[in-house]
Design an enzyme around this catalytic site. Structure first.
Site, PDB file in Angstrom:
ATOM      1  N   LYS A  15      21.116  17.511  15.477  1.00 61.08           N
ATOM      2  CA  LYS A  15      22.497  17.041  15.485  1.00 61.08           C
ATOM      3  C   LYS A  15      23.308  17.672  16.622  1.00 61.08           C
ATOM      4  CE  LYS A  15      26.489  16.210  12.531  1.00 61.08           C
ATOM      5  NZ  LYS A  15      27.046  16.266  11.177  1.00 61.08           N
ATOM      6  N   GLU A  25      15.720   2.398   4.452  1.00 63.88           N
ATOM      7  CA  GLU A  25      15.100   2.660   5.758  1.00 63.88           C
ATOM      8  C   GLU A  25      13.721   2.031   5.875  1.00 63.88           C
ATOM      9  OE1 GLU A  25      16.628   4.931   3.924  1.00 63.88           O
ATOM     10  OE2 GLU A  25      18.166   5.890   5.163  1.00 63.88           O
ATOM     11  N   MET A  69      -4.108  -9.156  -7.121  1.00 61.44           N
ATOM     12  CA  MET A  69      -5.331  -8.702  -6.462  1.00 61.44           C
ATOM     13  C   MET A  69      -6.002  -7.595  -7.265  1.00 61.44           C
ATOM     14  SD  MET A  69      -7.435  -9.195  -4.129  1.00 61.44           S
ATOM     15  CE  MET A  69      -6.981  -9.931  -2.564  1.00 61.44           C
ATOM     16  N   PHE A 124      20.226  21.567   4.175  1.00 62.18           N
ATOM     17  CA  PHE A 124      20.481  20.314   3.483  1.00 62.18           C
ATOM     18  C   PHE A 124      19.927  19.149   4.304  1.00 62.18           C
ATOM     19  CE2 PHE A 124      23.350  16.631   2.683  1.00 62.18           C
ATOM     20  CZ  PHE A 124      22.897  16.357   1.414  1.00 62.18           C
ATOM     21  N   GLN A 125      19.156  18.314   3.674  1.00 59.96           N
ATOM     22  CA  GLN A 125      18.530  17.148   4.297  1.00 59.96           C
ATOM     23  C   GLN A 125      17.653  17.507   5.483  1.00 59.96           C
ATOM     24  OE1 GLN A 125      21.578  14.052   4.767  1.00 59.96           O
ATOM     25  NE2 GLN A 125      21.054  13.351   2.704  1.00 59.96           N
TER      26      GLN A 125
HETATM   27  C1  LIG Z   1       2.651   0.119  -1.646  1.00 65.51           C
HETATM   28  C2  LIG Z   1       1.393  -0.330  -2.311  1.00 65.51           C
HETATM   29  N1  LIG Z   1       1.121   0.031  -3.587  1.00 65.51           N
HETATM   30  C3  LIG Z   1      -0.008  -0.400  -4.196  1.00 65.51           C
HETATM   31  C4  LIG Z   1      -0.892  -1.214  -3.535  1.00 65.51           C
HETATM   32  C5  LIG Z   1      -2.164  -1.687  -4.230  1.00 65.51           C
HETATM   33  N2  LIG Z   1      -2.150  -3.161  -4.368  1.00 65.51           N
HETATM   34  C6  LIG Z   1      -2.774  -3.988  -3.524  1.00 65.51           C
HETATM   35  S1  LIG Z   1      -2.532  -5.602  -3.865  1.00 65.51           S
HETATM   36  C7  LIG Z   1      -1.600  -5.220  -5.207  1.00 65.51           C
HETATM   37  C8  LIG Z   1      -1.013  -6.296  -6.063  1.00 65.51           C
HETATM   38  C9  LIG Z   1       0.071  -7.027  -5.377  1.00 65.51           C
HETATM   39  O1  LIG Z   1       0.712  -7.839  -6.333  1.00 65.51           O
HETATM   40  P1  LIG Z   1       1.565  -9.075  -5.895  1.00 65.51           P
HETATM   41  O2  LIG Z   1       2.565  -8.672  -4.870  1.00 65.51           O
HETATM   42  O3  LIG Z   1       2.118  -9.740  -7.096  1.00 65.51           O
HETATM   43  O4  LIG Z   1       0.504  -9.989  -5.143  1.00 65.51           O
HETATM   44  P2  LIG Z   1      -0.699 -10.863  -5.760  1.00 65.51           P
HETATM   45  O5  LIG Z   1      -1.956 -10.100  -5.538  1.00 65.51           O
HETATM   46  O6  LIG Z   1      -0.409 -11.077  -7.202  1.00 65.51           O
HETATM   47  O7  LIG Z   1      -0.674 -12.125  -4.971  1.00 65.51           O
HETATM   48  C10 LIG Z   1      -1.494  -3.834  -5.372  1.00 65.51           C
HETATM   49  C11 LIG Z   1      -0.773  -3.160  -6.456  1.00 65.51           C
HETATM   50  C12 LIG Z   1      -0.576  -1.554  -2.200  1.00 65.51           C
HETATM   51  N3  LIG Z   1      -1.387  -2.322  -1.454  1.00 65.51           N
HETATM   52  N4  LIG Z   1       0.573  -1.140  -1.627  1.00 65.51           N
END
Ligand SMILES: Cc1ncc(C[n+]2csc(CCOP(=O)(O)OP(=O)(O)O)c2C)c(N)n1
Ligand SMILES: [Mg+2]
Lengths: 578, 95
Positions: free
Chosen positions: A162, A50, A477, A112-113
């Site tokens: 529902k 979803e 990042m 449920f759900q």
């Molecule tokens: C759902 C979620 N979990 C954690 C984060 C924290 N976060 C921000 S950037 C990042 C790294 C992303 O890694 P990647 O997709 O490999 O991108 P890169 O920075 O390596 O280009 C994380 C863990 C987030 N923004 N969203």
């Protein structure tokens, strides 16, 4: 028409609202609706999660300007929509979510759900409904579409018990919607427009601070005319990339944490911010008390609560930006005919900064593949009509920096919530909304592993998106912050995704073409190969250098004045006249 | 800081109290006192909300409250004036 089930009334209402496609997954509570969906003219795309349905609805809405629709069952189906709905709220995207709910008599019994999705989404949804009477379904749907798409757009959820779907009703779709407590104001006050024009005509260092609202309001043409009339610098935020052509000489790039030196400095040194559909987000302002301290502020927005929220507005103009900017053009022309300040020195300063500090990166000596280079080539080869959807992380910032945007609605990303996993499903929705346009997802190796299951949906439903995984082996990042602020202690950011998974094999397993590239000299041919495949989704694993960093950078919580262009390197301010 | 009373006319629909209370909670505004009662119109109710906020923060609360679809009108009863200041829906605070 009369005598149909609530479920049929729901589908008839969606048809009457002009829905042509929706993304979803059936389940017990929503099951009655899936029977009339089976014979409806509306295309239903069966997603694999979803969250994918929600981001696809968002991607669809962002490229078409229409309302995106997603549908799920009660409980876990509904809670899986929470992230994309929060995402749509932060980026003001018009989305309507339909969820099934347990039967009215079971509500409140931990059935449920059962999950109180109306309560769960209350903090961020623009509005939401719990419908327990089939007679209320058409009005709830009509209001949901009206609320989602007018004023400041946003997500609206309609939760339907529902039994309301199963009971019979007399279907009648409302011909109009009027809500006592919701009257968005489209036309700006004449006085506000005059005050704004007057302030602009008396400023010497004005900047157009352009936010995503300009794209939502379809006001790019008006903005171009206004900017050229005044001849002042324009900066476009992460949400506004494409609202003003990157190639235009008055464009100085993106402001904010990873903005250009010119754009950040333009805001810092301005004497007037002409704020159009932007919201002074902390990623743009840096430390608020040091942001643009000498600037007066004109704030034009459709949301009254944004005025003065983060920054005092000397002149506020409430209204739809298309009307506001259109009204501002003649008003400003008149004001300038009485008093036209010379903006040449200001533009010269900005152009000097732009020339001294262009976005760039050093080519590595060892022949490693650089992420910025890959992204730059993707933009060049696929051209300015291409739609790009990014994930969240370094690759997102490089995409915003090194792609060149010429048109609105060609850049999709999760700006406000920063939702990893946004790119693949958003690209899917975008491709459904713009089937004749090339759609690239630029995704991180981390993000891709959150929502890549929707590539199965793409493969089976003839939605041939292209995905460039910028595989730097890590949560890049976060790793960059560890490099800069945690002495290189890389706690839990090593994904080892150059070892596992094998992305091309994963892609092939999902019915896509899988490609891989790890040498600069192969980048162009790989992109061209991907561009030549249009009957299947394509995934390219670009195996890039892991230590590349995003620059410039304003560290979180610090002042924009402390922008760094590389590690421990500030711009040479002494050589600039500001 | 002066106490201000906001008279908020809301649609008489389920969940509206949760919407208003939730807004105060998530935007970190304190409610000093809250009472809800009927109006002469059965389709609406009146909330009297007493807040310890002034100036800019008060304007923000009112603007955010006004964004709730079920909020029809907000009247601000100033501490030293018997006459309520009427805030229409979608007011233009800063001009
Ligand atoms: C759902 C979620 N979990 C954690 C984060 C924290 N976060 C921000 S950037 C990042 C790294 C992303 O890694 P990647 O997709 O490999 O991108 P890169 O920075 O390596 O280009 C994380 C863990 C987030 N923004 N969203
Ligand atoms: Mg990565």
């Amino acid at each position: 028409m009369s005598g149909m089930s609530g479920a049929s009334a729901l589908v008839a209402s969606l048809e009457a609202a002009g829905v042509d496609v929706m993304f979803g997954i059936p389940g017990g509570a929503i099951l009655p609706a899936y029977d009339p969906i089976f014979s409806s003219s509306i295309r239903h795309i069966l997603v694999r999660h979803e969250q994918g349905a929600g981001h696809a609805a968002t991607g669809y809405a962002q490229v078409t300007g229409r309302v995106g629709v997603c549908i799920a069952t009660s409980g876990p189906g509904a809670t899986n929509l929470v992230t994309p709905l929060a995402d749509a709220a932060m980026d003001s995207v018009p989305v309507v979510a339909i969820t099934g709910q347990v039967p009215t008599a079971a509500i409140g019994t931990d059935a449920f759900q059962e999950a109180d999705i109306r309560g769960i989404t209350m903090p961020f949804a623009k509005h939401n409904y719990l419908v327990t009477d089939p007679d209320d379904i058409p009005r709830a749907i009509a209001e949901a579409f009206y609320i989602a798409s007018t004023g400041r757009p946003g997500p609206v959820l309609v939760d339907i018990a529902k039994d309301a779907l199963q009971k019979m009703t007399n279907f009648k779709y409302p011909t109009s919607v009027s809500l006592k407590g919701y009257q968005p104001k489209d036309l700006p006050d004449a006085q506000g427009v005059l005050d704004a024009a007057d302030l602009i005509a008396h400023s010497h260092k004005p900047v157009f601070y352009v936010g995503g609202g300009v794209i939502k309001a379809e006001a790019s043409r008006e903005l171009l005319e206004l900017a050229q009339l005044l001849g002042a610098p324009v900066v476009t935020t992460l949400m506004a990339r494409g609202a003003f052509p990157d190639s235009h000489p008055l464009h100085f790039g993106m402001p904010g944490m990873h903005g250009t030196v010119a754009a950040v400095t333009a805001l810092q040194k301005a004497d007037l911010l002409i704020t159009l559909g932007a919201r002074f987000d902390d990623r743009v302002t840096g430390k608020l008390s040091t942001f643009a301290v000498n600037a007066k502020v004109i704030h034009a927005d459709i949301d009254p609560a944004e005025i003065g929220k983060n920054r005092f507005a000397d002149v506020a103009v409430l209204g739809d930006l298309k009307h506001t900017i259109a009204a501002l053009i003649p008003a400003l022309a008149r004001a300038l005919s009485k008093n036209r300040p010379d903006l040449t020195p200001w533009l010269q300063q900005m152009n000097a900064l732009k020339a001294s500090y262009p976005l760039g990166y050093d080519l590595p000596k060892d022949g490693a593949l650089l992420p910025q280079y890959v992204i730059e080539r993707l933009g060049k080869i696929s051209g300015p009509q291409t739609i790009f959807a990014a994930g969240v992380g370094q690759h997102q910032m490089w995409a915003s920096q090194f792609l060149s945007f010429e048109h609105p609605r060609t850049w999709l990303n999760s700006g406000g919530l920063g939702t990893m996993g946004y790119a693949v499903p958003a690209a899917m929705g975008a491709k459904v909304g713009a089937p004749d346009t090339t759609v690239w997802a630029i995704d991180g190796d981390g993000c891709f592993q959150m929502t890549n299951q929707e590539l199965v949906t793409c493969a089976l439903n003839n939605i041939p998106i292209k995905v460039a995984i910028i595989n730097n082996d890590s949560l890049g990042m976060v790793r960059q912050w560890q490099t800069l602020f945690y002495e290189g202690r890389y706690s839990n950011t090593d994904l080892e995704s150059k070892r596992v998974p094998n992305f091309p094999m994963l892609a092939e397993a999902m019915g896509c073409v899988g490609l891989s590239c790890d040498r600069p000299e192969d980048v162009d041919t790989t992109i061209e190969k991907a561009m030549s495949i249009n009957n299947q989704p394509v995934v390219v694993d670009f195996r890039v250098h892991r230590d590349a960093m995003v620059w410039p950078m304003v560290a979180a919580g610090t002042s924009n004045d402390d922008i760094m262009i590389a590690r421990e390197t500030a711009p040479d301010w002494d050589s600039q006249e500001l | 800081m002066a106490q201000h009373t906001l008279e908020v006319i809301v649609e008489n629909s389920p969940g509206v109290l949760a919407r208003v209370a939730g807004l105060f909670a998530r935007r970190a505004y304190n409610i000093e006192r809250l009472s809800v009662g009927p109006t002469s119109n059965p389709e609406t109710s009146k909330m009297d909300i007493v807040v310890n906020l002034d100036g800019h923060a008060l304007e923000q609360v009112i603007a955010q409250l006004d964004k709730l679809i079920n909020v029809i009108a907000i009247k601000e009863i100033l501490p030293d004036s018997p006459q309520p200041t009427i805030h229409d829906t979608q007011p233009d605070y800063q001009n």
